[in-house]
Design a protein around this motif. Sequence first.
Motif, PDB file in Angstrom:
ATOM      1  N   VAL A   1      31.974 -22.396  25.394  1.00 17.08           N
ATOM      2  CA  VAL A   1      30.748 -21.778  24.667  1.00 17.08           C
ATOM      3  C   VAL A   1      29.907 -23.000  23.800  1.00 17.08           C
ATOM      4  CG1 VAL A   1      30.741 -20.154  22.767  1.00 17.08           C
ATOM      5  CG2 VAL A   1      32.862 -20.116  23.863  1.00 17.08           C
ATOM      6  N   ALA A   2      28.576 -22.470  24.638  1.00 12.46           N
ATOM      7  CA  ALA A   2      27.289 -22.919  23.812  1.00 12.46           C
ATOM      8  C   ALA A   2      26.346 -22.384  24.154  1.00 12.46           C
ATOM      9  CB  ALA A   2      26.648 -24.457  24.789  1.00 12.46           C
TER      10      ALA A   2
ATOM     11  N   ASN B   1      19.752 -18.307  22.265  1.00  8.44           N
ATOM     12  CA  ASN B   1      20.005 -19.217  24.162  1.00  8.44           C
ATOM     13  C   ASN B   1      21.725 -18.890  23.745  1.00  8.44           C
ATOM     14  OD1 ASN B   1      18.012 -18.477  24.952  1.00  8.44           O
ATOM     15  ND2 ASN B   1      16.692 -20.245  23.285  1.00  8.44           N
ATOM     16  N   TYR B   2      22.616 -19.229  24.673  1.00  7.37           N
ATOM     17  CA  TYR B   2      24.433 -19.335  24.827  1.00  7.37           C
ATOM     18  C   TYR B   2      24.357 -19.526  26.418  1.00  7.37           C
ATOM     19  CZ  TYR B   2      25.118 -14.374  26.111  1.00  7.37           C
ATOM     20  OH  TYR B   2      24.375 -13.217  26.366  1.00  7.37           O
ATOM     21  N   ALA B   3      25.575 -20.206  26.392  1.00 12.01           N
ATOM     22  CA  ALA B   3      26.425 -20.122  27.670  1.00 12.01           C
ATOM     23  C   ALA B   3      28.050 -19.646  27.266  1.00 12.01           C
ATOM     24  CB  ALA B   3      26.030 -21.510  28.487  1.00 12.01           C
ATOM     25  N   ILE B   4      28.472 -19.382  27.417  1.00 11.51           N
ATOM     26  CA  ILE B   4      30.102 -18.290  28.423  1.00 11.51           C
ATOM     27  C   ILE B   4      30.390 -19.076  29.552  1.00 11.51           C
ATOM     28  CG2 ILE B   4      31.764 -17.343  27.695  1.00 11.51           C
ATOM     29  CD1 ILE B   4      29.254 -15.859  25.898  1.00 11.51           C
ATOM     30  N   GLY B   5      31.438 -20.301  29.409  1.00 11.78           N
ATOM     31  CA  GLY B   5      32.737 -20.635  30.391  1.00 11.78           C
ATOM     32  C   GLY B   5      33.928 -20.564  30.479  1.00 11.78           C
ATOM     33  N   SER B   6      34.026 -21.450  32.138  1.00  2.41           N
ATOM     34  CA  SER B   6      35.957 -20.875  31.665  1.00  2.41           C
ATOM     35  C   SER B   6      35.814 -21.953  30.676  1.00  2.41           C
ATOM     36  CB  SER B   6      35.946 -21.150  32.962  1.00  2.41           C
ATOM     37  OG  SER B   6      36.033 -22.498  33.511  1.00  2.41           O
ATOM     38  N   PRO B   7      37.502 -22.605  30.408  1.00  2.00           N
ATOM     39  CA  PRO B   7      38.132 -24.165  30.080  1.00  2.00           C
ATOM     40  C   PRO B   7      38.032 -24.614  31.400  1.00  2.00           C
ATOM     41  CG  PRO B   7      39.707 -22.154  30.090  1.00  2.00           C
ATOM     42  CD  PRO B   7      38.449 -21.560  30.756  1.00  2.00           C
ATOM     43  N   ASP B   8      38.196 -25.671  31.556  1.00  2.00           N
ATOM     44  CA  ASP B   8      37.955 -26.991  33.102  1.00  2.00           C
ATOM     45  C   ASP B   8      39.304 -26.357  33.466  1.00  2.00           C
ATOM     46  OD1 ASP B   8      39.810 -27.958  31.454  1.00  2.00           O
ATOM     47  OD2 ASP B   8      38.603 -30.295  31.044  1.00  2.00           O
ATOM     48  N   VAL B   9      38.642 -26.624  34.552  1.00  2.00           N
ATOM     49  CA  VAL B   9      39.819 -26.259  35.606  1.00  2.00           C
ATOM     50  C   VAL B   9      40.050 -27.629  37.012  1.00  2.00           C
ATOM     51  CG1 VAL B   9      39.986 -24.001  35.460  1.00  2.00           C
ATOM     52  CG2 VAL B   9      38.146 -24.598  37.072  1.00  2.00           C
ATOM     53  N   GLU B  10      40.825 -27.990  37.560  1.00  2.00           N
ATOM     54  CA  GLU B  10      41.149 -28.467  39.111  1.00  2.00           C
ATOM     55  C   GLU B  10      41.812 -27.748  39.933  1.00  2.00           C
ATOM     56  OE1 GLU B  10      41.512 -32.977  38.907  1.00  2.00           O
ATOM     57  OE2 GLU B  10      41.813 -33.034  35.966  1.00  2.00           O
ATOM     58  N   PRO B  11      40.478 -27.382  41.452  1.00  2.00           N
ATOM     59  CA  PRO B  11      41.327 -25.881  42.551  1.00  2.00           C
ATOM     60  C   PRO B  11      42.115 -26.832  42.917  1.00  2.00           C
ATOM     61  CG  PRO B  11      38.776 -26.845  42.202  1.00  2.00           C
ATOM     62  CD  PRO B  11      39.070 -27.249  41.221  1.00  2.00           C
TER      63      PRO B  11
END
Length: 269
Positions: free
Chosen positions: A181-182, A188-198
């Motif tokens: 979350v930023a 203005n904002y950005a929402i994304g996932s936890p860090d993931v490793e495929p």
Amino acid sequence: MEIRDTGAEDLEEVIRLTSATRRQLAASSPVYFRPREGADVAHAQFLEFVVGSSDQQASVFVINDSVVGFFRQADLPKHVWVDDLCLRDPGLWNEAARTLVECMGSTSWVTCVSPHDADRLDALSSAGLAPISMYWSKSLPSSPSMLETEEAPTVPEDRPAGPTHTFGGIAFDPGAPGALVACDPEGNYAIGSPDVEPPIYDPGGPTCVVDQLGGPDRGVALDLGHSAATARGDAQLVVVSAADDEELRYELETKGFEIQVVLLASQRR
């Protein structure tokens, strides 16, 4: 061409087909689709589990009793995800796409395609599927970004509902543990996932997927997400855009992102 359930006797050919598809993807997108070490073995073990499980649905395309392709279905909250879709011969995509659409019937489903795979993309589009989103990627620098974000960011409460044009059909929850979350004082904002490793691919480290960029300037929102993911130590940032979002497409292209995946959906979705 027909579709039937995958049997244990098909497993060797299915493993060969899916391995060949991963090599093709890596050739066109050497970072995003770079196979993780041991990927062939890990995926073969997964396929063996899928084929032997009563809870999974895996199918093969067959011509004259010969296996020429494969796909599996994963039930997600909003739709079915058709994954590991592959064929022995690219010349079969038109027939396979029509057969697949008939097989899925009234089911709401999605599948992903590399933009470099024109035969598959054209065949699925001609069979009635439509693009709903693109997944764009960019490798992140190893040094922290200079753009600062709030230590305890809060996104606007009156922001639009999250998108449904994702693999799972639901948006990331900014309140989920580890979510990115930023935001800035201007909204203005950005929402994304936890860090993931495929488990199968290795883009060089953890990946963050951002599916929500909002506020008065989405170019700034994109910068916020880029900065936050870099500061977190992610190696790659992936941004999801609606297929018809020309404004965001411009921002992504201008800032060096490249389309890696096109998400197609059935018309019944």
